[in-house]
Design a protein around this motif. Structure first.
Motif, mmCIF file in Angstrom:
data_model
loop_
_atom_site.group_PDB
_atom_site.id
_atom_site.type_symbol
_atom_site.label_atom_id
_atom_site.label_comp_id
_atom_site.label_asym_id
_atom_site.label_seq_id
_atom_site.Cartn_x
_atom_site.Cartn_y
_atom_site.Cartn_z
ATOM 1 N N GLU A 64 0.762 -1.251 -0.147
ATOM 2 C CA GLU A 64 -0.410 0.440 0.199
ATOM 3 C C GLU A 64 0.804 1.550 -0.100
ATOM 4 O OE1 GLU A 64 -3.090 0.224 -0.761
ATOM 5 O OE2 GLU A 64 -3.152 -2.253 -0.771
ATOM 6 N N ARG A 65 2.192 1.195 -0.463
ATOM 7 C CA ARG A 65 2.587 2.152 -0.384
ATOM 8 C C ARG A 65 2.384 3.933 -1.098
ATOM 9 N NH1 ARG A 65 7.285 -0.301 -3.115
ATOM 10 N NH2 ARG A 65 6.701 0.575 -5.116
ATOM 11 N N GLU A 66 1.322 3.461 -1.960
ATOM 12 C CA GLU A 66 0.564 4.752 -2.640
ATOM 13 C C GLU A 66 0.152 5.345 -1.622
ATOM 14 O OE1 GLU A 66 2.692 4.047 -5.657
ATOM 15 O OE2 GLU A 66 1.592 5.645 -5.995
ATOM 16 N N GLN A 67 -0.418 4.765 -0.543
ATOM 17 C CA GLN A 67 -1.093 5.225 -0.147
ATOM 18 C C GLN A 67 -0.459 6.586 1.425
ATOM 19 O OE1 GLN A 67 -4.077 2.981 2.597
ATOM 20 N NE2 GLN A 67 -4.153 5.237 3.951
ATOM 21 N N PHE A 68 0.633 5.527 1.358
ATOM 22 C CA PHE A 68 1.787 6.067 2.201
ATOM 23 C C PHE A 68 2.559 7.091 1.981
ATOM 24 C CE2 PHE A 68 5.262 6.523 5.199
ATOM 25 C CZ PHE A 68 6.520 6.226 4.434
ATOM 26 N N TYR A 69 2.442 7.199 0.722
ATOM 27 C CA TYR A 69 2.676 8.402 -0.281
ATOM 28 C C TYR A 69 2.194 9.732 0.075
ATOM 29 C CZ TYR A 69 7.298 5.687 -2.096
ATOM 30 O OH TYR A 69 8.491 5.384 -1.641
ATOM 31 N N ALA A 70 0.175 9.176 -0.877
ATOM 32 C CA ALA A 70 -0.275 10.315 -0.451
ATOM 33 C C ALA A 70 -0.455 10.540 1.334
ATOM 34 C CB ALA A 70 -1.592 9.708 -1.018
ATOM 35 N N LEU A 89 2.209 11.611 2.899
ATOM 36 C CA LEU A 89 3.227 12.022 2.835
ATOM 37 C C LEU A 89 3.841 13.550 3.047
ATOM 38 C CD1 LEU A 89 6.475 10.924 4.940
ATOM 39 C CD2 LEU A 89 6.963 9.945 3.026
ATOM 40 N N TYR A 90 3.500 13.114 1.289
ATOM 41 C CA TYR A 90 3.956 14.491 0.293
ATOM 42 C C TYR A 90 2.054 14.674 -0.283
ATOM 43 C CZ TYR A 90 8.315 12.250 0.076
ATOM 44 O OH TYR A 90 9.573 11.810 0.308
ATOM 45 N N PRO A 91 1.896 15.289 0.379
ATOM 46 C CA PRO A 91 0.077 15.990 -0.081
ATOM 47 C C PRO A 91 0.135 16.672 -0.774
ATOM 48 C CG PRO A 91 0.762 17.052 1.961
ATOM 49 C CD PRO A 91 1.809 15.934 2.108
ATOM 50 N N ARG A 92 -0.643 15.657 -2.130
ATOM 51 C CA ARG A 92 0.365 16.764 -3.501
ATOM 52 C C ARG A 92 -1.807 17.762 -3.401
ATOM 53 N NH1 ARG A 92 3.119 15.237 -8.158
ATOM 54 N NH2 ARG A 92 3.440 13.340 -7.178
ATOM 55 N N LYS A 93 -1.981 18.823 -3.137
ATOM 56 C CA LYS A 93 -3.320 19.632 -3.662
ATOM 57 C C LYS A 93 -3.163 19.408 -5.230
ATOM 58 C CE LYS A 93 -1.812 22.375 0.428
ATOM 59 N NZ LYS A 93 -0.298 22.124 -0.516
ATOM 60 N N GLU A 94 -4.338 17.973 -5.427
ATOM 61 C CA GLU A 94 -4.814 17.931 -7.186
ATOM 62 C C GLU A 94 -5.341 19.065 -7.227
ATOM 63 O OE1 GLU A 94 -1.524 15.879 -8.936
ATOM 64 O OE2 GLU A 94 -3.916 16.699 -9.788
ATOM 65 N N PRO A 95 -5.796 19.314 -7.984
ATOM 66 C CA PRO A 95 -6.351 20.653 -8.276
ATOM 67 C C PRO A 95 -7.836 20.027 -9.007
ATOM 68 C CG PRO A 95 -4.849 20.695 -10.202
ATOM 69 C CD PRO A 95 -4.148 20.152 -9.273
ATOM 70 N N ALA A 96 -8.794 20.628 -8.446
ATOM 71 C CA ALA A 96 -9.704 20.001 -9.012
ATOM 72 C C ALA A 96 -10.709 19.765 -10.251
ATOM 73 C CB ALA A 96 -11.221 19.981 -7.810
ATOM 74 N N THR A 97 -11.520 19.540 -10.704
ATOM 75 C CA THR A 97 -11.493 19.416 -12.675
ATOM 76 C C THR A 97 -11.951 21.036 -11.984
ATOM 77 O OG1 THR A 97 -13.976 18.556 -11.950
ATOM 78 C CG2 THR A 97 -11.855 16.809 -12.943
ATOM 79 N N ASN A 151 1.964 26.271 0.870
ATOM 80 C CA ASN A 151 2.455 25.139 0.494
ATOM 81 C C ASN A 151 3.373 24.386 1.288
ATOM 82 O OD1 ASN A 151 4.935 26.916 -0.020
ATOM 83 N ND2 ASN A 151 5.184 26.231 -1.704
ATOM 84 N N ALA A 152 3.543 24.982 2.934
ATOM 85 C CA ALA A 152 4.545 24.289 3.291
ATOM 86 C C ALA A 152 3.967 23.026 3.746
ATOM 87 C CB ALA A 152 4.497 25.184 4.804
ATOM 88 N N GLU A 153 4.889 22.337 3.498
ATOM 89 C CA GLU A 153 4.557 20.829 4.070
ATOM 90 C C GLU A 153 4.886 20.471 5.369
ATOM 91 O OE1 GLU A 153 5.424 18.390 -0.750
ATOM 92 O OE2 GLU A 153 7.082 18.416 0.840
ATOM 93 N N THR A 154 4.381 19.753 5.559
ATOM 94 C CA THR A 154 4.673 19.190 7.234
ATOM 95 C C THR A 154 6.138 18.594 6.753
ATOM 96 O OG1 THR A 154 3.475 17.256 6.789
ATOM 97 C CG2 THR A 154 2.212 18.979 8.529
ATOM 98 N N LYS A 172 12.546 14.125 7.055
ATOM 99 C CA LYS A 172 12.427 14.649 5.837
ATOM 100 C C LYS A 172 13.425 15.447 5.144
ATOM 101 C CE LYS A 172 7.012 14.804 4.741
ATOM 102 N NZ LYS A 172 6.698 16.024 4.721
ATOM 103 N N ASP A 173 13.737 15.962 5.955
ATOM 104 C CA ASP A 173 14.657 17.425 5.872
ATOM 105 C C ASP A 173 16.152 16.095 5.628
ATOM 106 O OD1 ASP A 173 14.051 20.086 8.077
ATOM 107 O OD2 ASP A 173 13.255 19.305 6.179
#
Lengths: 538, 109
Positions: A235-241, A243-251, A320-323, A328-329
């Protein structure tokens, strides 16, 4: 097993080095060449214009936005690359067509145009389709013809073994300080060992960094237990999502005019300083919810790109500050060190030197293995199968891979620009040439194999600037006059490589001249005769 | 400033190299006496430390550390090559590079 800790480490060093040496040579060569992938991308697209006079970023943004609005108002995204740095002598724009429903994200399906900075007009012709330098770079972790996951595992396995090889090498090297400067040329096995030691120690910090940080790139592939315990295996995809929240723009919900990008650039320059904006990425231009991402030029620190996000309709600065976290640094710094994007021109060449030294470390180690185990000419034994195999793999890899890479560049110039899928065929040409070098190495006696392949590499690289003159108008005669040092630099580097291979070939030729004299002397003493074509120099 | 960092690194490695009696003999045909060895080691180490300063001055604290390490690699290799192929000119090269580096640093600062 061996007695003694040091002997044990020496045994481990020898066999780990041998088993993964050829794969790692490929990784180091493609990685080192690929470090200049943006330069090679430009060289492999000779239709692109050479450098145009530089203008300030806010004005460039005006020209770029005007062109994009005219050409691709409904695009899914726009990218504007400003002038400056080694990558972008020109102001370029590109865009991505909107996806049709049900279609996945297409890699590389973009359009690229260079704009004249005086008039905003499009200059140059559409560039030929090519994998460019980027494909070479990607091969160093993704290989080719392999599935992505498989290749990453193979490279990772070899890299971990390389770490073992480095550490055991340090342990085994008894007089690492006393012998720091020791290199005794023209003494056979001793010289190969000295060369291997000096090269390995001189760039040791780099090798430790590049190997370890390389593993960090794919650490969740290699050590999945951590995320698997929380999210479940696979379930790596969910973990990445998370970890790195990508604010995908809505349609897009409706259209709204995009704010002038020049004001966004000025806003960013107020924060970072003039000339610090390298790129703008616009998501959903001309729609409600459009977002403008502004990227900073690299080189200020050892981190990856800084970015400012703005709302596309109002121009407001978005958060856009990621946690952040210490982990991570730390990862960020390690990856930045590996990629070396932050490096200025001098440090860039020093990185290249270090990468080339890595390839040389592996090559000298592989050759040392064969030199150390050559049977004495006076003995009646033939060379064993294993020894002969390693000798031939050495020739085909160490000299053959550069031949393949030279052929890749030849293919870029020779395959017709309009042919579909030509990028794939450039890469096929690389591997076909490399495969032929394996066949050649199998059929030739060792020293002659070295001579012929090193000579072929020299000829092929020297021919590239000539071929360039015959097939394009981006050859040295033009690029040097125009002051385009990137394109000229590629041609000049090919010539330098050709000279290096020619020197190596000459050294082998000199060695070949020595061998018959030695064999004649020893053959008179030995009863058995060596097989015709078998050359076993001392 | 980068040229100065390289010049200092090369000079430092040359000094450290000469502090080893085998290499001292290769360059000067004599072994170093008891006072020379620690002197050369001290000079060599100091030159490398000054090179660190030059690298930081060139590119700041973060990139400068990386630059220093990379320059050390190039300087170490240069020293080995000079020692093997032109030992009599090992010191002369250092004497030539240092003023060049200083000049370059002054002109570009």
């Amino acid at each position: 097993m061996k007695d003694g800790f040091r002997q044990c480490m020496a045994w481990l060093h020898t066999w780990t080095g041998l088993i993964v040496g050829w794969v790692l040579y490929f990784v180091f060569v493609t990685g080192t060449v690929g470090y200049f992938y943006t330069e090679l991308d430009r060289w492999m697209r000779p239709e692109l214009p050479m450098a145009t006079p530089a203008i300030a970023a806010p004005h460039a943004a005006v020209l770029a936005q005007r062109r994009l609005q005219e050409r691709a108002p409904q695009a899914e995204s726009w990218t504007i690359n400003f002038q400056g740095g080694r990558n972008n002598p020109n102001l370029t724009v590109s865009w991505r067509e909107p996806r049709k429903p049900g279609e996945g994200r297409r890699r590389g399906a973009g359009n690229l145009e260079a704009l004249d900075t005086q008039t905003g007009e499009v200059i140059g012709q559409p560039p030929r389709q090519t994998g460019g330098g980027f494909t070479l770079y990607r091969m160093h972790y993704q290989l080719h013809y392999f599935k992505y996951e498989t290749a990453v595992l193979i490279v990772g396995f070899c890299t971990m073994i390389m770490l073992v090889a480095i550490i055991t090498g340090i342990v085994t090297h008894k007089k690492i300080f006393k012998d720091f400067f020791t290199f005794r040329p023209a003494k056979g096995q001793r010289s190969w060992l000295d060369a291997h030691n000096v090269i390995s120690v001189a760039a040791l910090p780099f090798f430790l960094m590049i190997t370890y940080s390389g593993l960090v790139f794919f650490m969740f592939n290699y050590m999945p237990a951590g995320y698997a315990a929380v999210y479940g295996m696979g379930e790596r995809e969910q973990f990445y999502a998370e970890l790195y929240p990508r604010k995908e723009p809505a349609t897009p919900e409706g259209s709204a005019p995009l704010i002038p990008l020049s004001s966004v650039v000025q806003s960013a320059e107020a924060v970072w300083g003039a000339g610090q904006v390298s790129r703008i990425f616009v998501q959903m231009p001309n729609a409600v919810g459009a977002r403008v991402l502004v990227f900073r030029s690299e080189g200020a620190s050892v981190t990856r790109s800084e970015r400012l996000d703005y709302d596309g309709s109002s121009g407001a600065l978005l958060d856009n500050a990621e946690t952040g976290s210490a982990a991570k640094d730390t990862q960020d710094v390690m990856l930045a060190l590996h990629e070396g994007h932050f490096a200025g021109p001098s440090l860039r060449w020093l990185y290249f030197l270090s990468g080339a030294l890595g390839a040389a470390m592996i090559a000298t180690g592989l050759v040392l293995w064969t030199v150390k185990r050559r049977p004495q000419p006076s003995k009646a034994d033939k060379t064993s199968f294993g020894h002969g195999l390693v000798e031939r793999l050495n020739v085909a890899t160490i000299a053959g891979l550069p031949i393949g890479i030279a052929v890749y560049f030849h293919a870029n110039r020779l395959i017709p620009a309009q042919m579909p899928e030509r990028g794939d065929w450039e890469v096929h040409a690389l591997f076909i040439a490399w495969a032929l070098s394996f066949v050649h190495a199998a059929l030739r006696p060792t020293l002659r194999g070295w001579l012929e392949q090193l000579g072929a590499a020299a000829v092929l690289f020297a021919a590239l600037p000539v071929l360039n003159t015959l097939t394009t108008d981006r050859h040295l005669g033009v690029t040097l006059l125009h002051g385009d040092w990137v394109l000229a630099g590629v041609d000049l580097s090919m010539l330098a490589l050709a000279a290096a291979f020619a020197c190596a070939a000459l050294k082998v030729q000199r060695k070949r001249k020595q061998v018959p004299a030695m064999r004649r002397a020893k053959g008179k003493r030995a009863a058995a005769s060596t097989e015709i074509g078998q050359e076993t120099p001392a | 400033m980068i040229v100065l960092a390289f010049a200092l690194s090369y000079a430092g490695f040359a000094a450290l190299c000469l502090s080893l009696s085998r290499h001292h003999r290769e360059v000067f045909d004599t072994t170093p006496n008891e006072r020379r060895t620690p002197l050369l080691r001290g000079l060599g180490g100091s030159a490398l430390a000054l090179a660190f300063g030059a690298a930081i001055a060139a590119d700041g604290w973060q990139v400068g550390v990386v630059l220093w390490i990379a320059v050390l690699t190039a300087a170490a290799l240069s020293t080995v090559l000079m020692l093997s192929y032109a030992p009599k000119r090992l010191v002369a090269l250092a004497s030539g590079l240092l003023p060049l580096g200083l000049l370059a640093a002054l002109l570009t600062s």
